[in-house]
Design an enzyme around this catalytic site. Structure first.
Site, PDB file in Angstrom:
ATOM      1  N   CYS A 142      -0.325   8.731  -7.560  1.00 63.24           N
ATOM      2  CA  CYS A 142      -0.836   7.448  -7.059  1.00 63.24           C
ATOM      3  C   CYS A 142      -1.237   6.522  -8.216  1.00 63.24           C
ATOM      4  O   CYS A 142      -0.830   5.351  -8.262  1.00 63.24           O
ATOM      5  CB  CYS A 142      -2.024   7.686  -6.143  1.00 63.24           C
ATOM      6  N   HIS A 222      -9.170   4.885  -5.511  1.00 59.19           N
ATOM      7  CA  HIS A 222      -9.446   4.716  -6.945  1.00 59.19           C
ATOM      8  C   HIS A 222      -9.600   3.227  -7.286  1.00 59.19           C
ATOM      9  O   HIS A 222      -9.071   2.355  -6.594  1.00 59.19           O
ATOM     10  CB  HIS A 222      -8.283   5.235  -7.799  1.00 59.19           C
TER      11      HIS A 222
END
Ligand SMILES: NC(=O)c1ccc[n+]([C@@H]2O[C@H](COP(=O)([O-])OP(=O)(O)OC[C@H]3O[C@@H](n4cnc5c(N)ncnc54)[C@H](O)[C@@H]3O)[C@@H](O)[C@H]2O)c1
Length: 351
Positions: A142, A222
């Site tokens: 990711c 994140h």
């Protein structure tokens, strides 16, 4: 033309989303999903009419005992597909590759596997062409996907010289919050550069990049902050234009009340996105600053979903179903509903 027949091995955070996305592609057919779990996860697959395959003999026994209807074994699934997407926990995929190869099935792995497993790491807008007709590829993680999308955009605009980024990583995924995670602390990763910078170089070998990562006590995706040296002094608008021109980067604004990771996650739910997924890099447009030949910006990486569009493109690339990256990206993005700006005025709106 016959649709590409796709199987998913591992119906967890990534696998369930890949399965859903495959079912939204006009040129693909989801044959089924294999797993070893006999709990709410595989029950959900069954309730969504996804044929279920047992990835081991023990799993077949446990699934039957739990009342799940099993269509067959993993080998049965491999016998019925053109390509398998391995979404098992990290480093499990390495043990599966020989099995996929022996079955004559193309394979797409996820970022928990090493680059060496397939010899090719994939981000659609950077290197789709080099994945064409390969036996297998690995969709990078990711964080790495977001790095290649954003720095790739600056590179294509001729603006990228070198990049230094700090990644504030989520502690765990929401489903496993009761099992692992940290509380009331932030943990610096012991090694600099963190692995994401070198990983991005597996896709863009000439990147001058250093990443520092810390793990924080939250599970809502994140956050990245970047300081980028540009090839020349530039206007803020030029940098924004470079990001705007690239697929799969969407602008968000503090001015819209999108002040933090949870705000954007709430927006995705309110927009009715499946599972509240954010497939794009969400880049704060009004936070981006340029000073001379340096650009500074912040963005959000919704780790559970960002690699799903890339995985769909990887399926098209390895099977050779679509030879043009731009056409695959466009088809994937339209089928899922990606945007470049959540609140942009429609192009044909009156001034
Ligand atoms: N979670 C994320 O944010 C994220 C983001 C990008 C990439 N990835 C990568 O995607 C891959 C999958 O991660 P995840 O987060 O979806 O994991 P997960 O733990 O959510 O799901 C894994 C699934 O595989 C099943 N499984 C376990 N052993 C198996 C076996 N032997 N055979 C078949 N199925 C088995 C589990 O029951 C589970 O349903 C990893 O490589 C990971 O690094 C994860």
């Amino acid at each position: 033309m016959e649709p590409v027949k796709v199987g998913v091995n591992g119906y967890g955070v990534i696998g369930k989303r890949v399965a859903d996305a495959v079912r939204r592609q006009p040129d693909m057919q989801l044959v089924g999903a294999a797993d070893i779990a006999a709990d709410y996860r595989t029950r959900t697959a069954q309730s969504l009419d996804i044929p279920l395959f047992a990835a081991s003999e023990e799993a077949a026994v446990a699934m039957s005992a739990a009342g799940l209807a099993i269509t067959g074994s993993l080998d049965d699934l491999l016998g019925a597909v053109d390509v398998i997407v391995d979404c098992t926990p990290k480093r499990f995929g390495a043990a599966n590759k020989a099995r996929y190869d022996a079955a004559g099935v193309k394979s797409v792995f996820q970022g928990g596997e090493s680059h060496d497993l397939t010899g090719h790491s994939f981000v659609a807008q950077a290197n789709y062409a080099s994945a064409l007709d390969r036996q297998s590829t690995r969709v990078v993680s990711c964080n790495t996907t977001s790095i290649v999308r954003t720095l790739g955009a600056l590179k294509r605009a001729g603006l990228l010289k070198r990049a230094r980024g700090t990644l504030v990583r989520r502690a765990s995924d929401p489903w496993e919050g009761h099992l692992e995670g940290i509380m009331n602390t932030v943990i610096p990763e012991p090694v600099i550069p963190s692995h994401q910078g070198p990983d991005a170089q597996t896709v863009m070998p000439d990147l001058d990049i250093v990443t520092i990562a810390v793990k924080a006590a939250h599970n809502v995706s994140h956050l990245h902050t970047w300081c980028v040296e540009l090839t020349r002094a530039a206007e803020r608008e030029e940098v924004l234009d470079a990001f705007h021109a690239a697929p799969r980067i969407a602008f968000v604004r503090m001015a819209d009340g999108l002040a933090a990771l949870n705000s954007t996650a709430t927006l995705m739910q309110d927009l009715g996105r499946p599972r509240g997924d954010l497939w794009e890099v969400a880049l704060w447009e009004d936070g981006l600053a340029v000073q001379g030949n340096e650009a500074f910006y912040t963005y959000q990486v919704f780790n559970q979903a960002i690699v799903i569009p890339e995985t769909i493109d990887a399926i098209r690339a390895v099977t050779g179903r679509e030879r043009e990256a731009a056409r695959s990206i466009d088809l994937t993005d339209r089928s899922l509903g990606l945007v470049s700006d959540f609140f942009a005025a429609p192009a044909d709106a009156p001034a």
